[in-house]
Design a protein around this motif. Structure first.
Motif, PDB file in Angstrom:
ATOM      1  N   GLY A 125      -8.944   6.831   5.905  1.00  0.00           N
ATOM      2  CA  GLY A 125      -9.364   5.605   5.678  1.00  0.00           C
ATOM      3  C   GLY A 125     -10.643   5.334   4.775  1.00  0.00           C
ATOM      4  N   PHE A 126     -11.329   6.545   4.289  1.00  0.00           N
ATOM      5  CA  PHE A 126     -12.422   6.371   3.850  1.00  0.00           C
ATOM      6  C   PHE A 126     -12.321   6.981   2.392  1.00  0.00           C
ATOM      7  N   GLU A 127     -11.028   7.146   1.817  1.00  0.00           N
ATOM      8  CA  GLU A 127     -10.801   7.614   0.683  1.00  0.00           C
ATOM      9  C   GLU A 127     -11.465   6.884  -0.744  1.00  0.00           C
ATOM     10  N   THR A 128     -11.868   5.826  -0.439  1.00  0.00           N
ATOM     11  CA  THR A 128     -12.080   4.888  -1.466  1.00  0.00           C
ATOM     12  C   THR A 128     -13.664   4.818  -1.323  1.00  0.00           C
ATOM     13  N   LEU A 129     -14.255   5.371  -0.768  1.00  0.00           N
ATOM     14  CA  LEU A 129     -15.739   5.207  -0.474  1.00  0.00           C
ATOM     15  C   LEU A 129     -16.529   5.466  -1.809  1.00  0.00           C
ATOM     16  N   PRO A 130     -16.139   6.560  -2.363  1.00  0.00           N
ATOM     17  CA  PRO A 130     -17.059   6.705  -3.911  1.00  0.00           C
ATOM     18  C   PRO A 130     -16.856   5.371  -4.413  1.00  0.00           C
ATOM     19  N   ILE A 131     -15.519   4.839  -4.698  1.00  0.00           N
ATOM     20  CA  ILE A 131     -15.286   3.744  -5.458  1.00  0.00           C
ATOM     21  C   ILE A 131     -15.999   2.521  -5.088  1.00  0.00           C
ATOM     22  N   VAL A 132     -16.210   2.249  -3.849  1.00  0.00           N
ATOM     23  CA  VAL A 132     -16.660   1.022  -3.307  1.00  0.00           C
ATOM     24  C   VAL A 132     -18.162   1.173  -3.692  1.00  0.00           C
ATOM     25  N   GLU A 133     -18.889   2.355  -3.621  1.00  0.00           N
ATOM     26  CA  GLU A 133     -20.332   2.471  -3.775  1.00  0.00           C
ATOM     27  C   GLU A 133     -20.462   2.195  -5.246  1.00  0.00           C
ATOM     28  N   TRP A 134     -19.709   2.705  -5.981  1.00  0.00           N
ATOM     29  CA  TRP A 134     -19.780   2.552  -7.580  1.00  0.00           C
ATOM     30  C   TRP A 134     -19.685   0.989  -7.616  1.00  0.00           C
ATOM     31  N   LEU A 135     -18.660   0.390  -6.996  1.00  0.00           N
ATOM     32  CA  LEU A 135     -18.578  -1.159  -7.309  1.00  0.00           C
ATOM     33  C   LEU A 135     -19.588  -1.923  -6.859  1.00  0.00           C
ATOM     34  N   ARG A 136     -20.585  -1.459  -6.015  1.00  0.00           N
ATOM     35  CA  ARG A 136     -21.680  -2.170  -5.693  1.00  0.00           C
ATOM     36  C   ARG A 136     -22.838  -1.714  -6.406  1.00  0.00           C
ATOM     37  N   LEU A 137     -22.822  -0.614  -6.809  1.00  0.00           N
ATOM     38  CA  LEU A 137     -24.016  -0.267  -7.711  1.00  0.00           C
ATOM     39  C   LEU A 137     -24.084  -0.946  -8.999  1.00  0.00           C
ATOM     40  N   GLU A 138     -23.027  -0.957  -9.636  1.00  0.00           N
ATOM     41  CA  GLU A 138     -22.987  -1.718 -11.039  1.00  0.00           C
ATOM     42  C   GLU A 138     -23.326  -3.283 -11.033  1.00  0.00           C
ATOM     43  N   PRO A 139     -22.664  -3.908  -9.924  1.00  0.00           N
ATOM     44  CA  PRO A 139     -23.146  -5.315  -9.732  1.00  0.00           C
ATOM     45  C   PRO A 139     -24.889  -5.312  -9.396  1.00  0.00           C
TER      46      PRO A 139
END
Length: 260
Positions: free
Chosen positions: A28-42
Motif C-alpha cells: 500500500g506504500f508503493e506511491t510514497l515517492p510520488i506523494v512526497e514529490w506531489l508535496r515538495l513541488e507545491p
C-alpha cells in the motif's frame, strides 16, 4: 547516492554523497515517492525553500523512486564553508523516541534564541505548521524539522542559523491505516480538527505579528489546493497512482476550503 558530473546516479561508494534515493514501499506504500514529490513541488510554489527533487524510472516495472538533492553539503570544490544540520529533537534535548511529543509552541521557544533571524524563522515555523495541516501531513515531527547552521571560511562561529529547507513532506492520510492520521505536533493543545482560529491563536504565543499570520493563511489557502492540479505529472504515474493523486487533491481542497 551520487550524481556524477556526467549525469549518472550511482551509489555513493568512494563518491560524494550528493543525493538521497527513496524507492517505493510495499503493502500500500508503493506511491510514497510520488506523494512526497506531489508535496515538495507545491511547497516550492508557496514560497518554501525546497531541495531539487525528481521522480526516476525503476527497472522491472517497479514504481518510480524519488531522488532528492542534499542541501546540507558544500556545493562545489570552491565552497569552503562548513555546514551543520540539527533537528529539533536535538535542539529541544529530546531523545529520538520523543519526536512526536513536541508542540509548535515549544519549537518556537527553542528556535528563537538560536536563529540569526528569529522573526523570519518564526514566520516560517507558522507557515510550515499551516502547510502540514493543509496537506494532511501527520509526519511533520521533530526530526523532520531542523535548523541549518553555516560557518564561513576562517570563522569560528556560525554566520547564519536558519530554518532548514522543507523535506520529508507527505500527505499521510492517503496510506493504508492512516486515514485518521493526526498532526505529529500539537498546536494550541490540539492535533486534529484544527481551525483558522487555532492558527490565529499561535501568533500571540510566538510573537508573530497578526497581520503576517493572516497574510500567510491567505497565501497558503490560495495555492496548495490549486498547485497540484496544475502540475505536469510524469508518465510514470500510471493508473494506480492516479487515485492517490486525486485523493490528495480532495483532502487538501477540503481543508483549505474551511479556511477561506
Amino acid at each position: 547516492m551520487c550524481l556524477t558530473a556526467d549525469g549518472d546516479l550511482v551509489p555513493a561508494v568512494e563518491q560524494p554523497f550528493t543525493h538521497i534515493f527513496k524507492p517505493a514501499g510495499t503493502a500500500g506504500f508503493e506511491t510514497l515517492p510520488i506523494v512526497e514529490w506531489l508535496r515538495l513541488e507545491p511547497g516550492r510554489a508557496v514560497g518554501f525553500e525546497v531541495p531539487a527533487a525528481a521522480l526516476v524510472d525503476m527497472p522491472d516495472g517497479m514504481p518510480p523512486a524519488l531522488v532528492v538533492e542534499r542541501f546540507d553539503i558544500r556545493r562545489n570544490a570552491d565552497d569552503h564553508r562548513m555546514l551543520a544540520m540539527e533537528d529539533f529533537c536535538s535542539i529541544l534535548e529530546l531523545p529520538t523516541s520523543a519526536k512526536y511529543d513536541g508542540t509548535i509552541e515549544r519549537m518556537a521557544r527553542g528556535l528563537r534564541p538560536l536563529s540569526t533571524d528569529p522573526a523570519a524563522d518564526l514566520e516560517i515555523l507558522f507557515r510550515r505548521a499551516l502547510f502540514a495541516w493543509f496537506i494532511a501531513d501527520g509526519d511533520m515531527h521533530l526530526k523532520n524539522l531542523a535548523l541549518l547552521k553555516i560557518v564561513e571560511p576562517g570563522s569560528r562561529q556560525f554566520a547564519t542559523v536558519r530554518f532548514a529547507p522543507l523535506y520529508d513532506a507527505l500527505t499521510t492520510r492517503v496510506f493504508p491505516g492512516l486515514a485518521g492520521d493526526r498532526m505529529a505536533l500539537k498546536l494550541n493543545a490540539k492535533d486534529d480538527r484544527l481551525t483558522r482560529q487555532d492558527f490565529l491563536t499561535l501568533p500571540r504565543t510566538i510573537d508573530l505579528p497578526a497581520a503576517r499570520a493572516e497574510a500567510a493563511i491567505a497565501e497558503l489557502a490560495m495555492h496548495p489546493s490549486e498547485a497540484t492540479p496544475r502540475m505536469a505529472f510524469p508518465e510514470q504515474l500510471g493508473g494506480g497512482a492516479a487515485k492517490t493523486v486525486q485523493d490528495t487533491i480532495r483532502l487538501i481542497a477540503g481543508r483549505v476550503t474551511t479556511f477561506q
